[in-house]
Scaffold this active site. Sequence first.
Site, PDB file in Angstrom:
ATOM      1  N   THR A 133     -25.140   1.901  10.482  1.00 44.02           N
ATOM      2  CA  THR A 133     -24.696   3.218  10.935  1.00 44.02           C
ATOM      3  C   THR A 133     -25.541   3.718  12.104  1.00 44.02           C
ATOM      4  O   THR A 133     -26.703   3.299  12.261  1.00 44.02           O
ATOM      5  CB  THR A 133     -24.821   4.207   9.754  1.00 44.02           C
ATOM      6  N   ASP A 134     -24.984   4.637  12.880  1.00 43.37           N
ATOM      7  CA  ASP A 134     -25.768   5.268  13.958  1.00 43.37           C
ATOM      8  C   ASP A 134     -26.779   6.259  13.385  1.00 43.37           C
ATOM      9  O   ASP A 134     -27.659   6.724  14.107  1.00 43.37           O
ATOM     10  CB  ASP A 134     -24.847   5.965  14.971  1.00 43.37           C
ATOM     11  N   GLU A 135     -26.661   6.583  12.077  1.00 47.80           N
ATOM     12  CA  GLU A 135     -27.552   7.586  11.489  1.00 47.80           C
ATOM     13  C   GLU A 135     -29.003   7.106  11.449  1.00 47.80           C
ATOM     14  O   GLU A 135     -29.922   7.898  11.283  1.00 47.80           O
ATOM     15  CB  GLU A 135     -27.049   8.000  10.102  1.00 47.80           C
ATOM     16  N   LYS A 162     -30.564   2.649   5.082  1.00 48.64           N
ATOM     17  CA  LYS A 162     -29.844   1.778   6.027  1.00 48.64           C
ATOM     18  C   LYS A 162     -30.811   1.266   7.104  1.00 48.64           C
ATOM     19  O   LYS A 162     -30.744   0.097   7.497  1.00 48.64           O
ATOM     20  CB  LYS A 162     -28.668   2.521   6.676  1.00 48.64           C
TER      21      LYS A 162
HETATM   22  P1  NAD Z   1     -17.690   3.294   0.797  1.00 45.51           P
HETATM   23  O1  NAD Z   1     -18.645   4.109  -0.001  1.00 45.51           O
HETATM   24  O2  NAD Z   1     -16.292   3.778   0.988  1.00 45.51           O
HETATM   25  O3  NAD Z   1     -17.583   1.821   0.190  1.00 45.51           O
HETATM   26  C1  NAD Z   1     -18.710   1.118  -0.263  1.00 45.51           C
HETATM   27  C2  NAD Z   1     -18.222  -0.040  -1.122  1.00 45.51           C
HETATM   28  O4  NAD Z   1     -19.395  -0.772  -1.562  1.00 45.51           O
HETATM   29  C3  NAD Z   1     -17.452   0.397  -2.363  1.00 45.51           C
HETATM   30  O5  NAD Z   1     -16.281  -0.392  -2.508  1.00 45.51           O
HETATM   31  C4  NAD Z   1     -18.430   0.134  -3.492  1.00 45.51           C
HETATM   32  O6  NAD Z   1     -17.791  -0.191  -4.725  1.00 45.51           O
HETATM   33  C5  NAD Z   1     -19.238  -1.023  -2.954  1.00 45.51           C
HETATM   34  N1  NAD Z   1     -20.576  -1.086  -3.551  1.00 45.51           N
HETATM   35  C6  NAD Z   1     -21.465  -0.066  -3.677  1.00 45.51           C
HETATM   36  N2  NAD Z   1     -22.575  -0.500  -4.316  1.00 45.51           N
HETATM   37  C7  NAD Z   1     -22.400  -1.818  -4.568  1.00 45.51           C
HETATM   38  C8  NAD Z   1     -23.194  -2.816  -5.172  1.00 45.51           C
HETATM   39  N3  NAD Z   1     -24.412  -2.537  -5.660  1.00 45.51           N
HETATM   40  N4  NAD Z   1     -22.706  -4.072  -5.243  1.00 45.51           N
HETATM   41  C9  NAD Z   1     -21.477  -4.370  -4.749  1.00 45.51           C
HETATM   42  N5  NAD Z   1     -20.667  -3.461  -4.182  1.00 45.51           N
HETATM   43  C10 NAD Z   1     -21.127  -2.197  -4.085  1.00 45.51           C
HETATM   44  O7  NAD Z   1     -18.426   3.079   2.203  1.00 45.51           O
HETATM   45  P2  NAD Z   1     -17.806   2.959   3.673  1.00 45.51           P
HETATM   46  O8  NAD Z   1     -17.712   4.305   4.249  1.00 45.51           O
HETATM   47  O9  NAD Z   1     -16.624   2.076   3.653  1.00 45.51           O
HETATM   48  O10 NAD Z   1     -19.013   2.205   4.402  1.00 45.51           O
HETATM   49  C11 NAD Z   1     -19.097   0.791   4.420  1.00 45.51           C
HETATM   50  C12 NAD Z   1     -20.312   0.366   5.215  1.00 45.51           C
HETATM   51  O11 NAD Z   1     -20.217   0.869   6.543  1.00 45.51           O
HETATM   52  C13 NAD Z   1     -21.625   0.908   4.647  1.00 45.51           C
HETATM   53  O12 NAD Z   1     -22.606  -0.112   4.770  1.00 45.51           O
HETATM   54  C14 NAD Z   1     -21.959   2.097   5.523  1.00 45.51           C
HETATM   55  O13 NAD Z   1     -23.352   2.308   5.596  1.00 45.51           O
HETATM   56  C15 NAD Z   1     -21.382   1.624   6.860  1.00 45.51           C
HETATM   57  N6  NAD Z   1     -20.938   2.705   7.764  1.00 45.51           N
HETATM   58  C16 NAD Z   1     -20.096   3.694   7.328  1.00 45.51           C
HETATM   59  C17 NAD Z   1     -19.653   4.665   8.230  1.00 45.51           C
HETATM   60  C18 NAD Z   1     -18.680   5.736   7.808  1.00 45.51           C
HETATM   61  O14 NAD Z   1     -18.329   6.608   8.614  1.00 45.51           O
HETATM   62  N7  NAD Z   1     -18.149   5.734   6.589  1.00 45.51           N
HETATM   63  C19 NAD Z   1     -20.085   4.631   9.557  1.00 45.51           C
HETATM   64  C20 NAD Z   1     -20.953   3.606   9.959  1.00 45.51           C
HETATM   65  C21 NAD Z   1     -21.366   2.646   9.059  1.00 45.51           C
HETATM   66  P1  TYD Z   2     -19.927  13.487   6.097  1.00 48.40           P
HETATM   67  O1  TYD Z   2     -18.453  13.242   6.121  1.00 48.40           O
HETATM   68  O2  TYD Z   2     -20.627  13.599   4.780  1.00 48.40           O
HETATM   69  O3  TYD Z   2     -20.588  12.354   6.999  1.00 48.40           O
HETATM   70  P2  TYD Z   2     -22.131  12.210   7.546  1.00 48.40           P
HETATM   71  O4  TYD Z   2     -22.982  13.206   6.874  1.00 48.40           O
HETATM   72  O5  TYD Z   2     -22.476  10.818   7.167  1.00 48.40           O
HETATM   73  O6  TYD Z   2     -22.034  12.420   9.024  1.00 48.40           O
HETATM   74  O7  TYD Z   2     -20.212  14.821   6.894  1.00 48.40           O
HETATM   75  C1  TYD Z   2     -19.773  14.981   8.235  1.00 48.40           C
HETATM   76  C2  TYD Z   2     -20.311  16.330   8.727  1.00 48.40           C
HETATM   77  O8  TYD Z   2     -19.653  17.380   8.010  1.00 48.40           O
HETATM   78  C3  TYD Z   2     -21.790  16.540   8.493  1.00 48.40           C
HETATM   79  O9  TYD Z   2     -22.325  17.281   9.587  1.00 48.40           O
HETATM   80  C4  TYD Z   2     -21.851  17.360   7.222  1.00 48.40           C
HETATM   81  C5  TYD Z   2     -20.594  18.200   7.308  1.00 48.40           C
HETATM   82  N1  TYD Z   2     -19.958  18.566   6.020  1.00 48.40           N
HETATM   83  C6  TYD Z   2     -19.603  19.909   5.783  1.00 48.40           C
HETATM   84  O10 TYD Z   2     -19.847  20.810   6.608  1.00 48.40           O
HETATM   85  N2  TYD Z   2     -18.980  20.189   4.593  1.00 48.40           N
HETATM   86  C7  TYD Z   2     -18.723  19.230   3.648  1.00 48.40           C
HETATM   87  O11 TYD Z   2     -18.167  19.569   2.571  1.00 48.40           O
HETATM   88  C8  TYD Z   2     -19.090  17.872   3.931  1.00 48.40           C
HETATM   89  C9  TYD Z   2     -18.825  16.795   2.928  1.00 48.40           C
HETATM   90  C10 TYD Z   2     -19.693  17.589   5.141  1.00 48.40           C
END
Ligand code: NAD
Ligand code: TYD
Length: 350
Positions: A133-135, A162
């Site tokens: 992630t960019d975080e 991460k």
């Molecule tokens: P998500 O929470 O929707 O999915 C995570 C998946 O991992 C789930 O299916 C869960 O069952 C599985 N999982 C969790 N713990 C596990 C374990 N111990 N063993 C096996 N499986 C396990 O997450 P997402 O939003 O799809 O993110 C996927 C990846 O992308 C993550 O690594 C996250 O850090 C990265 N990412 C997410 C975002 C975003 O905006 N959501 C952005 C950048 C990077």
């Molecule tokens: P989120 O979807 O949790 O992603 P991330 O924190 O990984 O960027 O949140 C996106 C943005 O929205 C973040 O600045 C937190 C804010 N947020 C709210 O204001 N209200 C909410 O209920 C949630 C879940 C997030």
Amino acid sequence: MKFERTILITGGAGFIGSHVVRLFVNKYPNYRIVNLDALTYAGNLENLRDVEDAANYTFERGDITDDGFINNLFEQYQFNGVIHLAAESHVDRSISDPMSFIKTNIVGTVNLLNAARQTWKNTEGGRFHHVSTDEVYGSLGDEGFFTETTPYDPRSPYSASKASSDHLVNAYYHTYNLPIVISNCSNNYGPNHFPEKLIPLIINNILKNKALPIYGDGKYTRDWLWVKDHASAIDTIFHNGRVGESYNIGGNNEWKNIDLVHKLCDIMDEKLERPQGTARELITFVKDRPGHDRRYAIDASKLMNELGWTPSVKFEEGFRETVDWYLANKTWVDNVTSGAYQQYYENQYA
Ligand code: NAD
Ligand code: TYD
């Protein structure tokens, strides 16, 4: 059937993972795709109904924190590629329960690195793509963008876990020559996004006529990317990225949370055929998230210039498609928000 490659995708039942699995299963019938997922609250096999019978697809339920299980799985399948997405992914949960993030995101990643190292020790093949992630870069002020050389400065237990995993993946490259590549992506949106994250939570709350919680002043900024564009970037980087390198992924699409929520409210009023302004009345400013990062913004020029990737979907188009998907899949939302998640949700916003 003899497959050209056998690829392990972890976390394939989650939001982004399910889009990556679908892309790979359909685009590469000559690859065997093994989806490993623990099916936590965030993992849902309903996300993959359309590919579950494909000849090149196998699902394995298991936990990446279980090293014995992981080693056996690598022994059984002899993977020559790994795309690692499994993680605990929600910042708010990492604040209330950091340890599960340490276990899955750090220990789980090291288990996979060890198994890959063991499997590939005498071969030229193998590629370990770590999805991050960019975080990890921390928080930006009003100006500037994250590049691949921005120093790591994680602020939440999620981003710190991460960042740790990214460092370990890099360490296995430098120390053991493991063929790794890392991608760091901005916030994703699209179908199957678990409704604890901002966009699906707002859509779901509007449908249920519940308050729309905005943290702090609502002027926090995120850079949103269509989830299928993230999947296509992973495809590009997995196949063509240079070993040992990191690539930022983003769509140059910054929104302040409050502006995004206003837009969502207006689209929902239009779709639900009611007066403009109805949904906006549900907006409620709530206590801020501790350690809340002010702004994320990605410079993806390395990926674009070096590997020729570009995002394919305009935000307006992807955003409307997302809303349409949630309106057509209310049962999915109800299913995933019942059970374990439901209890968490009740505690958070009681
Ligand atoms: P998500 O929470 O929707 O999915 C995570 C998946 O991992 C789930 O299916 C869960 O069952 C599985 N999982 C969790 N713990 C596990 C374990 N111990 N063993 C096996 N499986 C396990 O997450 P997402 O939003 O799809 O993110 C996927 C990846 O992308 C993550 O690594 C996250 O850090 C990265 N990412 C997410 C975002 C975003 O905006 N959501 C952005 C950048 C990077
Ligand atoms: P989120 O979807 O949790 O992603 P991330 O924190 O990984 O960027 O949140 C996106 C943005 O929205 C973040 O600045 C937190 C804010 N947020 C709210 O204001 N209200 C909410 O209920 C949630 C879940 C997030």
